[in-house]
Design a protein around this motif. Structure first.
Motif, short mmCIF file in Angstrom:
data_model
loop_
_atom_site.label_atom_id
_atom_site.label_comp_id
_atom_site.label_asym_id
_atom_site.label_seq_id
_atom_site.Cartn_x
_atom_site.Cartn_y
_atom_site.Cartn_z
N UNK A 77 0.83 -1.20 0.00
CA UNK A 77 0.00 0.00 0.00
C UNK A 77 0.87 1.26 0.00
N UNK A 78 0.81 2.02 -1.08
CA UNK A 78 1.62 3.23 -1.20
C UNK A 78 1.21 4.26 -0.14
N UNK A 79 -0.07 4.31 0.20
CA UNK A 79 -0.52 5.24 1.24
C UNK A 79 0.11 4.93 2.58
N UNK A 80 0.15 3.66 2.96
CA UNK A 80 0.80 3.26 4.21
C UNK A 80 2.29 3.55 4.15
N UNK A 81 2.91 3.28 3.01
CA UNK A 81 4.33 3.57 2.85
C UNK A 81 4.59 5.06 3.06
N UNK A 82 3.72 5.91 2.51
CA UNK A 82 3.89 7.36 2.66
C UNK A 82 3.78 7.77 4.13
N UNK A 83 2.81 7.20 4.84
CA UNK A 83 2.65 7.53 6.26
C UNK A 83 3.87 7.06 7.06
N UNK A 84 4.40 5.88 6.71
CA UNK A 84 5.58 5.36 7.40
C UNK A 84 6.78 6.28 7.17
N UNK A 85 7.00 6.68 5.93
CA UNK A 85 8.11 7.58 5.63
C UNK A 85 7.96 8.90 6.37
N UNK A 86 6.72 9.38 6.46
CA UNK A 86 6.45 10.63 7.18
C UNK A 86 6.77 10.54 8.66
N UNK A 87 6.75 9.33 9.21
CA UNK A 87 7.07 9.14 10.63
C UNK A 87 8.55 8.78 10.85
N UNK A 88 9.33 8.80 9.77
CA UNK A 88 10.75 8.50 9.90
C UNK A 88 11.08 7.03 9.88
N UNK A 89 10.16 6.21 9.36
CA UNK A 89 10.38 4.77 9.25
C UNK A 89 10.72 4.42 7.80
N UNK A 90 11.26 3.24 7.60
CA UNK A 90 11.51 2.75 6.25
C UNK A 90 10.29 2.01 5.75
N UNK A 92 9.02 -0.84 2.45
CA UNK A 92 9.45 -1.76 1.40
C UNK A 92 8.25 -2.54 0.90
N UNK A 93 8.17 -2.74 -0.42
CA UNK A 93 7.09 -3.55 -0.98
C UNK A 93 7.47 -5.02 -0.92
N UNK A 94 6.49 -5.93 -1.02
CA UNK A 94 6.80 -7.36 -1.01
C UNK A 94 7.65 -7.82 -2.20
N UNK A 95 7.75 -6.99 -3.22
CA UNK A 95 8.62 -7.32 -4.36
C UNK A 95 10.01 -6.70 -4.20
N UNK A 96 10.25 -6.04 -3.06
CA UNK A 96 11.57 -5.52 -2.77
C UNK A 96 11.82 -4.10 -3.22
N UNK A 97 10.79 -3.37 -3.52
CA UNK A 97 10.97 -1.96 -3.91
C UNK A 97 10.98 -1.12 -2.65
N UNK A 98 12.09 -0.44 -2.40
CA UNK A 98 12.19 0.45 -1.26
C UNK A 98 11.54 1.77 -1.64
N UNK A 99 10.61 2.22 -0.80
CA UNK A 99 9.95 3.50 -1.02
C UNK A 99 10.85 4.61 -0.49
N UNK A 100 10.87 5.75 -1.19
CA UNK A 100 11.72 6.87 -0.82
C UNK A 100 10.88 8.13 -0.62
N UNK A 101 11.25 8.91 0.36
CA UNK A 101 10.57 10.16 0.64
C UNK A 101 10.59 11.09 -0.57
N UNK A 102 11.68 11.08 -1.32
CA UNK A 102 11.82 11.98 -2.47
C UNK A 102 10.84 11.67 -3.60
N UNK A 103 10.34 10.43 -3.68
CA UNK A 103 9.48 10.05 -4.81
C UNK A 103 8.07 9.63 -4.40
N UNK A 104 7.79 9.58 -3.12
CA UNK A 104 6.50 9.04 -2.67
C UNK A 104 5.32 9.90 -3.13
#
Length: 153
Positions: A77-90, A92-104
């Motif tokens: 879930x990209x929305x959850x990934x965005x919230x995690x990044x916003x809280x200073x957490x890392x 990662x998708x199940x396919x191994x794509x690391x989400x980045x604050x710069x591109x979220x």
């Protein structure tokens, strides 16, 4: 101790995520809605299983509520990934794509455009079949993320 949160609804790499977390000295929290059987994870040492109601995004909100800076999340879930990044957490998708604050933000915009297209009757192909290569890539990237969750920021 840092924690790896696993959004286990339809997650094909839950076992691998738990194993890698334990190898790196992280605790693991498996979160899923009430349609998932979490008993198989609850009995493992260092693993907490959190069952949430079947409501939309209930698992996401349960993760965000417990998440702290320096933790990490496995989610599709990209929305959850965005919230995690916003809280200073890392994240990662199940396919191994690391989400980045710069591109979220761009990824959220694409998700919104795709949802809009589907609502208007447009077709969007589903994800490709999950492969052994996807699983191996996930493990490699998760190990990288757990060594330095802030590097993904």
């Amino acid at each position: 101790m840092p924690t790896l949160f696993i959004d286990a609804d339809a997650c094909p790499v839950t076992r691998e995520a738990i194993q890698v977390a334990r190898e790196h000295g992280w605790s693991a929290v498996v979160v899923a809605n009430s349609t998932q059987n979490l008993d198989r994870y609850a009995s493992r040492r260092g693993v907490e299983a959190v069952q949430v109601s079947g409501g939309r995004d209930a698992a996401d909100f349960a993760v965000v509520e417990r998440l702290a800076a320096g933790d990490a999340v496995v989610t599709q879930d990209i929305g959850l990934a965005a919230m995690a990044l916003g809280k200073g957490a890392g994240a990662l998708s199940p396919r191994g794509r690391i989400f980045h604050l710069a591109t979220i933000d761009a990824e959220l915009a694409v998700r919104h455009a795709q949802a809009k297209l589907r609502r208007q009757g447009g077709r969007h192909g589903g994800p490709s079949k999950f492969t052994d290569e996807d699983r191996e890539h996930f493990i490699e990237q998760l190990e990288r993320l757990l060594r330095s969750p802030q590097a993904a920021q």
